[in-house]
Design a protein around this motif. Structure first.
Motif, PDB file in Angstrom:
ATOM      1  N   TYR A  86       0.857  -1.194   0.128  1.00 19.45           N
ATOM      2  CA  TYR A  86       0.170  -0.030   0.017  1.00 19.45           C
ATOM      3  C   TYR A  86       0.674   1.495  -0.004  1.00 19.45           C
ATOM      4  CZ  TYR A  86      -4.091  -2.657   0.757  1.00 19.45           C
ATOM      5  OH  TYR A  86      -5.196  -3.765   0.069  1.00 19.45           O
ATOM      6  N   CYS A  87       1.854   1.107   0.860  1.00 19.32           N
ATOM      7  CA  CYS A  87       3.011   2.382   0.639  1.00 19.32           C
ATOM      8  C   CYS A  87       3.347   2.532  -0.622  1.00 19.32           C
ATOM      9  CB  CYS A  87       4.083   2.003   1.371  1.00 19.32           C
ATOM     10  SG  CYS A  87       3.794   2.425   3.417  1.00 19.32           S
ATOM     11  N   ASN A  88       3.791   1.615  -1.408  1.00 21.21           N
ATOM     12  CA  ASN A  88       4.572   1.856  -2.712  1.00 21.21           C
ATOM     13  C   ASN A  88       3.446   2.324  -3.571  1.00 21.21           C
ATOM     14  OD1 ASN A  88       6.744   0.823  -1.792  1.00 21.21           O
ATOM     15  ND2 ASN A  88       6.824  -1.209  -2.858  1.00 21.21           N
ATOM     16  N   LEU A  89       2.019   1.770  -3.513  1.00 23.97           N
ATOM     17  CA  LEU A  89       1.166   2.356  -4.253  1.00 23.97           C
ATOM     18  C   LEU A  89       0.821   3.722  -4.272  1.00 23.97           C
ATOM     19  CD1 LEU A  89      -0.588   0.315  -5.722  1.00 23.97           C
ATOM     20  CD2 LEU A  89      -2.447   0.447  -4.214  1.00 23.97           C
ATOM     21  N   HIS A  90       0.950   4.102  -3.001  1.00 23.02           N
ATOM     22  CA  HIS A  90       0.943   5.791  -2.917  1.00 23.02           C
ATOM     23  C   HIS A  90       2.193   6.512  -2.892  1.00 23.02           C
ATOM     24  CE1 HIS A  90      -2.865   4.110  -1.523  1.00 23.02           C
ATOM     25  NE2 HIS A  90      -3.351   5.129  -1.848  1.00 23.02           N
ATOM     26  N   GLY A  91       3.261   6.064  -3.345  1.00 26.31           N
ATOM     27  CA  GLY A  91       4.429   6.622  -3.563  1.00 26.31           C
ATOM     28  C   GLY A  91       5.297   6.704  -2.242  1.00 26.31           C
ATOM     29  N   TYR A  92       4.824   5.951  -1.296  1.00 21.53           N
ATOM     30  CA  TYR A  92       5.793   6.065  -0.170  1.00 21.53           C
ATOM     31  C   TYR A  92       6.674   4.696   0.139  1.00 21.53           C
ATOM     32  CZ  TYR A  92       2.871   9.813   1.831  1.00 21.53           C
ATOM     33  OH  TYR A  92       2.302  10.970   2.127  1.00 21.53           O
ATOM     34  N   THR A  93       7.801   5.153   0.774  1.00 18.78           N
ATOM     35  CA  THR A  93       8.598   3.842   1.039  1.00 18.78           C
ATOM     36  C   THR A  93       8.642   3.429   2.448  1.00 18.78           C
ATOM     37  OG1 THR A  93      10.292   4.840  -0.839  1.00 18.78           O
ATOM     38  CG2 THR A  93      11.237   3.260   1.052  1.00 18.78           C
ATOM     39  N   LEU A  94       8.727   2.234   2.728  1.00 19.14           N
ATOM     40  CA  LEU A  94       8.633   1.679   3.793  1.00 19.14           C
ATOM     41  C   LEU A  94      10.187   1.323   4.844  1.00 19.14           C
ATOM     42  CD1 LEU A  94       6.897  -1.707   5.213  1.00 19.14           C
ATOM     43  CD2 LEU A  94       6.951   0.763   6.061  1.00 19.14           C
ATOM     44  N   ILE A  95      10.208   1.742   5.778  1.00 15.37           N
ATOM     45  CA  ILE A  95      11.299   1.434   6.384  1.00 15.37           C
ATOM     46  C   ILE A  95      10.945   0.440   7.704  1.00 15.37           C
ATOM     47  CG2 ILE A  95      13.072   2.237   8.063  1.00 15.37           C
ATOM     48  CD1 ILE A  95      13.250   4.863   6.830  1.00 15.37           C
ATOM     49  N   LEU A  96      11.671  -0.758   7.782  1.00 14.82           N
ATOM     50  CA  LEU A  96      11.170  -1.690   8.632  1.00 14.82           C
ATOM     51  C   LEU A  96      12.094  -1.543   9.774  1.00 14.82           C
ATOM     52  CD1 LEU A  96       9.475  -4.194   9.098  1.00 14.82           C
ATOM     53  CD2 LEU A  96      11.191  -5.484   8.417  1.00 14.82           C
ATOM     54  N   SER A  97      11.555  -1.827  10.903  1.00 19.43           N
ATOM     55  CA  SER A  97      12.275  -1.780  12.105  1.00 19.43           C
ATOM     56  C   SER A  97      11.806  -2.942  13.199  1.00 19.43           C
ATOM     57  CB  SER A  97      12.318  -0.695  12.727  1.00 19.43           C
ATOM     58  OG  SER A  97      13.085  -0.624  13.876  1.00 19.43           O
ATOM     59  N   ASN A  98      12.561  -3.626  13.441  1.00 20.05           N
ATOM     60  CA  ASN A  98      12.318  -4.905  14.548  1.00 20.05           C
ATOM     61  C   ASN A  98      12.542  -4.236  15.883  1.00 20.05           C
ATOM     62  OD1 ASN A  98      11.712  -7.835  13.659  1.00 20.05           O
ATOM     63  ND2 ASN A  98      13.113  -7.069  12.105  1.00 20.05           N
ATOM     64  N   SER A  99      11.299  -4.714  16.850  1.00 15.01           N
ATOM     65  CA  SER A  99      11.868  -4.155  18.372  1.00 15.01           C
ATOM     66  C   SER A  99      12.163  -5.419  19.013  1.00 15.01           C
ATOM     67  CB  SER A  99      10.668  -3.644  18.825  1.00 15.01           C
ATOM     68  OG  SER A  99       9.452  -4.612  18.804  1.00 15.01           O
ATOM     69  N   ASN A 100      12.297  -6.615  18.373  1.00 14.68           N
ATOM     70  CA  ASN A 100      12.704  -7.832  18.994  1.00 14.68           C
ATOM     71  C   ASN A 100      12.076  -8.039  20.434  1.00 14.68           C
ATOM     72  OD1 ASN A 100      14.433  -8.455  17.007  1.00 14.68           O
ATOM     73  ND2 ASN A 100      15.998  -7.365  17.880  1.00 14.68           N
ATOM     74  N   ASN A 101      10.772  -7.847  20.413  1.00 10.85           N
ATOM     75  CA  ASN A 101       9.970  -7.775  21.627  1.00 10.85           C
ATOM     76  C   ASN A 101      10.512  -7.025  22.790  1.00 10.85           C
ATOM     77  OD1 ASN A 101       7.289  -9.185  21.379  1.00 10.85           O
ATOM     78  ND2 ASN A 101       8.547 -10.872  20.501  1.00 10.85           N
ATOM     79  N   ASP A 102      11.323  -6.088  22.405  1.00 10.24           N
ATOM     80  CA  ASP A 102      11.940  -5.334  23.615  1.00 10.24           C
ATOM     81  C   ASP A 102      11.424  -4.095  23.583  1.00 10.24           C
ATOM     82  OD1 ASP A 102      13.710  -3.935  25.143  1.00 10.24           O
ATOM     83  OD2 ASP A 102      15.625  -4.716  24.135  1.00 10.24           O
ATOM     84  N   SER A 103      11.014  -3.578  24.704  1.00  9.04           N
ATOM     85  CA  SER A 103      10.570  -2.341  24.616  1.00  9.04           C
ATOM     86  C   SER A 103      11.270  -1.035  24.527  1.00  9.04           C
ATOM     87  CB  SER A 103       9.526  -2.129  25.814  1.00  9.04           C
ATOM     88  OG  SER A 103      10.033  -2.439  27.159  1.00  9.04           O
ATOM     89  N   GLY A 301      -3.769  -5.072   7.025  1.00 13.04           N
ATOM     90  CA  GLY A 301      -2.634  -3.895   6.461  1.00 13.04           C
ATOM     91  C   GLY A 301      -3.477  -2.807   5.553  1.00 13.04           C
ATOM     92  N   ASN A 302      -4.384  -3.287   4.790  1.00 12.67           N
ATOM     93  CA  ASN A 302      -5.063  -2.195   4.159  1.00 12.67           C
ATOM     94  C   ASN A 302      -5.838  -1.374   5.167  1.00 12.67           C
ATOM     95  OD1 ASN A 302      -6.920  -0.954   2.422  1.00 12.67           O
ATOM     96  ND2 ASN A 302      -7.887  -2.519   1.578  1.00 12.67           N
ATOM     97  N   LYS A 303      -6.578  -1.667   6.127  1.00 13.56           N
ATOM     98  CA  LYS A 303      -7.113  -0.642   6.919  1.00 13.56           C
ATOM     99  C   LYS A 303      -6.037   0.276   7.746  1.00 13.56           C
ATOM    100  CE  LYS A 303     -11.386  -2.069   6.562  1.00 13.56           C
ATOM    101  NZ  LYS A 303     -12.223  -1.451   5.587  1.00 13.56           N
ATOM    102  N   ALA A 304      -5.079  -0.382   8.164  1.00 14.67           N
ATOM    103  CA  ALA A 304      -3.963   0.334   8.919  1.00 14.67           C
ATOM    104  C   ALA A 304      -3.411   1.479   7.710  1.00 14.67           C
ATOM    105  CB  ALA A 304      -2.941  -0.548   9.118  1.00 14.67           C
ATOM    106  N   TRP A 305      -3.135   1.199   6.748  1.00 14.03           N
ATOM    107  CA  TRP A 305      -2.956   2.061   5.620  1.00 14.03           C
ATOM    108  C   TRP A 305      -3.909   3.183   5.624  1.00 14.03           C
ATOM    109  CZ3 TRP A 305       1.106   4.567   3.667  1.00 14.03           C
ATOM    110  CH2 TRP A 305       0.834   5.405   2.500  1.00 14.03           C
ATOM    111  N   ASP A 306      -5.123   2.702   5.390  1.00 11.56           N
ATOM    112  CA  ASP A 306      -6.203   3.831   5.163  1.00 11.56           C
ATOM    113  C   ASP A 306      -6.054   4.847   6.410  1.00 11.56           C
ATOM    114  OD1 ASP A 306      -7.084   2.581   3.023  1.00 11.56           O
ATOM    115  OD2 ASP A 306      -8.740   1.666   3.652  1.00 11.56           O
TER     116      ASP A 306
END
Lengths: 344, 344
Positions: A86-103, A301-306
């Motif tokens: 969805y990001c790409n569809l709208h011209g956005y780029t996604l940066i992914l980050s893992n929190s490793n379940n660590d706050s 994912g769709n709703k989140a993007w919306d």
DNA sequence: CTGAAAGCGCTTACAG
DNA sequence: CTGAAAGCGCTTACAG
């Protein structure tokens, strides 16, 4: 060599203003000839605006951040995949980050991403910390000046919108399915009660019992940690009671339950009916395919993007928390114990 | 409100040059007092340089791209997780892109990421296209002016470094294990032969056979597509022959093999020994835990990062293709058929 | 309608 | 040693 807007302006004998206007389709009444000339040159050089330069002046990075507890967990990788598209569809780029379940890492990720200048943020919170400790994190999040949406989790006091599967409804549907099949001695293996998802699913279990006037029993509810082993352990305990069914809060623990039941010489679904939650791909290929609750992740994912996009476009600031309907997938691990027929 | 270097300069009564120098630790002989004063102010405002402004002048985005065929595949999510952690460790941010096993989307991703100004690129190629069509893609990749590293895959003619598990060695080890247990009628279910991984693993199978003077038979090699169903189908066919063991090119197909074997009333490992490849988490919890080849994915991510970082730091331009040693995980799906004992 | 110019927030030669 | 200034590649009021 990468060309700039200046190169194009020179070659086209116009100002950079004109080039910028044309390339951004903001040129109103300009000679068609000029427009095509400029566009042709841009195409010839395969011109692409310098992302950082644009960002510096527009104050937008066209980048959004996604923080998940563990990308290795299939639920989150499905989610990431959906969100990315969805990001790409709208011209956005996604940066992914893992929190490793660590706050701690989670907070670090938030500031790292903010420093990067993301335009929006999606977070699936790791829920391993007490509410009190979270309160300053919540304060920080509420102060963020970019749109934020919570995924499949929530923190007390957050003012952003969010979306998840309707977990309690899922727990309800799973349990009700068992009740409809005639079961009354229904145990539950829940996830860690501090987890939003686990707590909600358990609530659904209780509600279904209550609605059908089946008294709940403390000793029929065991807390696992969503792992295979914990499902196994909980089932060994549970089997000491006189039960005919178990609602297991996720599929992985259900697999552990399978093992425990089998080791005791009992069979599924003849002796014990099982309903899981998640619908991992393996649930379908088990010797006894698992009846389970499916989360529709791509819709999530769709709703989140919306929700995020609404914030990005500065529309009405929705603060709603959407809950998506889960789906009961009936397979072979549940059996009707009323009539002498077979399964559901 | 976000402060700029100008704000800090004003408050500290120095030039922006000085602030920049201090904050980048490039200040040589400057009064300690000035340094601390500036740093204190920066800390007070929680100053973070504007990423786009820095990028515009340094021509570095401190961003690297990762393209994978499918993040939903556990292998790639493990890899992404590993790579992401190394990126962060070195101050880089990871942009993830899914090619969905579609080479068109893959090319699109490359240019999208390039337009974004990434400093380096990691690609796990989707291998669904003929070599000829790939040749212009390879040309494009070779012309990229940023470091590139190939992950777990390779394209003919590529001049960048790369890293993967030593697939053919894996196939060899798996098959040799079977041979060591006394098997001679060993079948193989391979992945699509156009896939780098499948082709290599198959090669290892042949080499092991050859080395032990066991003639290979065409009808004992079936091509699947790495899916559960294809493993099942291939096994049904294979079982028509007189075989005692199968090397299956990935775990998912091995699960399909399990089902087919079981449906024919045969048992593992008494009738048929099975070795898989991947070591998915489910392999351990199967009723008959699967003997398989483990890829050390986090090490793969580590090496990939090293290779990329070498390019990033403009060190010696390594063009090597590393191959990591795979590991045989012996569980319960293989049996020694020589002695009357049990398994390995 | 077009273009000159300012400005986004930095870094880095270059003078003083 | 410090600072004024140029410049990175764009966008966008603002004049002409």
């Amino acid at each position: 060599m990468r060309r700039t807007i200046v190169d194009i302006a020179k070659e086209a004998n116009v100002s950079v203003t004109t080039v910028s206007l044309v390339l951004n389709d903001k040129a109103k009444s300009m000679p068609e000839s000029t427009i095509t000339r400029i566009k042709d040159i841009a195409k010839k050089y395969n011109y692409k605006p310098n992302h950082m330069a644009v960002g510096l002046v527009t104050k937008k990075s066209k980048t959004i951040g996604l923080i998940v507890p563990d990308i290795t967990n299939n639920f989150f990788s499905e989610l990431a995949k959906s969100v990315e598209s969805y990001c790409n569809l709208h011209g956005y780029t996604l940066i992914l980050s893992n929190s490793n379940n660590d706050s701690k890492k989670e907070r670090l990720s938030v500031s790292l991403l903010m420093d990067r200048g993301i335009d929006g943020l999606l977070i699936a919170f790791s829920q391993t910390e007490s509410m009190e400790k979270q309160s300053d994190f919540v304060k920080l999040l509420n102060k963020l000046d970019i749109p934020l949406v919570a995924l499949d989790s929530y923190l007390e006091g957050l003012t952003c919108p969010g979306v998840s599967v309707h977990h309690s409804l899922g727990g309800y549907i799973a349990t009700k399915h068992l009740i409809d099949l005639g079961h009354k001695k229904i145990a539950c293996i829940t996830g860690p009660k501090s987890f939003y998802t686990a707590e909600r699913r358990l609530k659904g279990y209780f509600r279904a019992l209550e609605e059908h006037e089946i008294p709940s029993q403390d000793n029929l509810v065991k807390e696992g940690n969503y792992s295979y082993q914990s499902g196994y352990d909980a089932t060994v305990e549970l089997l000491k009671n006189d039960i005919t069914a178990i609602f297991v809060s996720n599929d992985l623990m259900a697999y552990g339950a399978y093992r425990a039941i089998q080791e005791q010489g009992k069979t599924i679904p003849d002796d014990i009916s099982i309903v899981g939650f998640d619908d991992l791909i393996f649930s379908e290929i088990l010797t006894v395919p698992l009846t389970t609750i499916r989360q529709q992740i791509s819709e999530l994912g769709n709703k989140a993007w919306d929700l995020l996009y609404q914030g990005l476009s500065d529309g009405t600031p929705t603060k709603e928390y959407l809950q998506l309907e889960p789906k009961l997938i009936i397979r072979k691990s549940t059996k009707n114990i009323l009539k002498e027929g077979n399964d559901a």
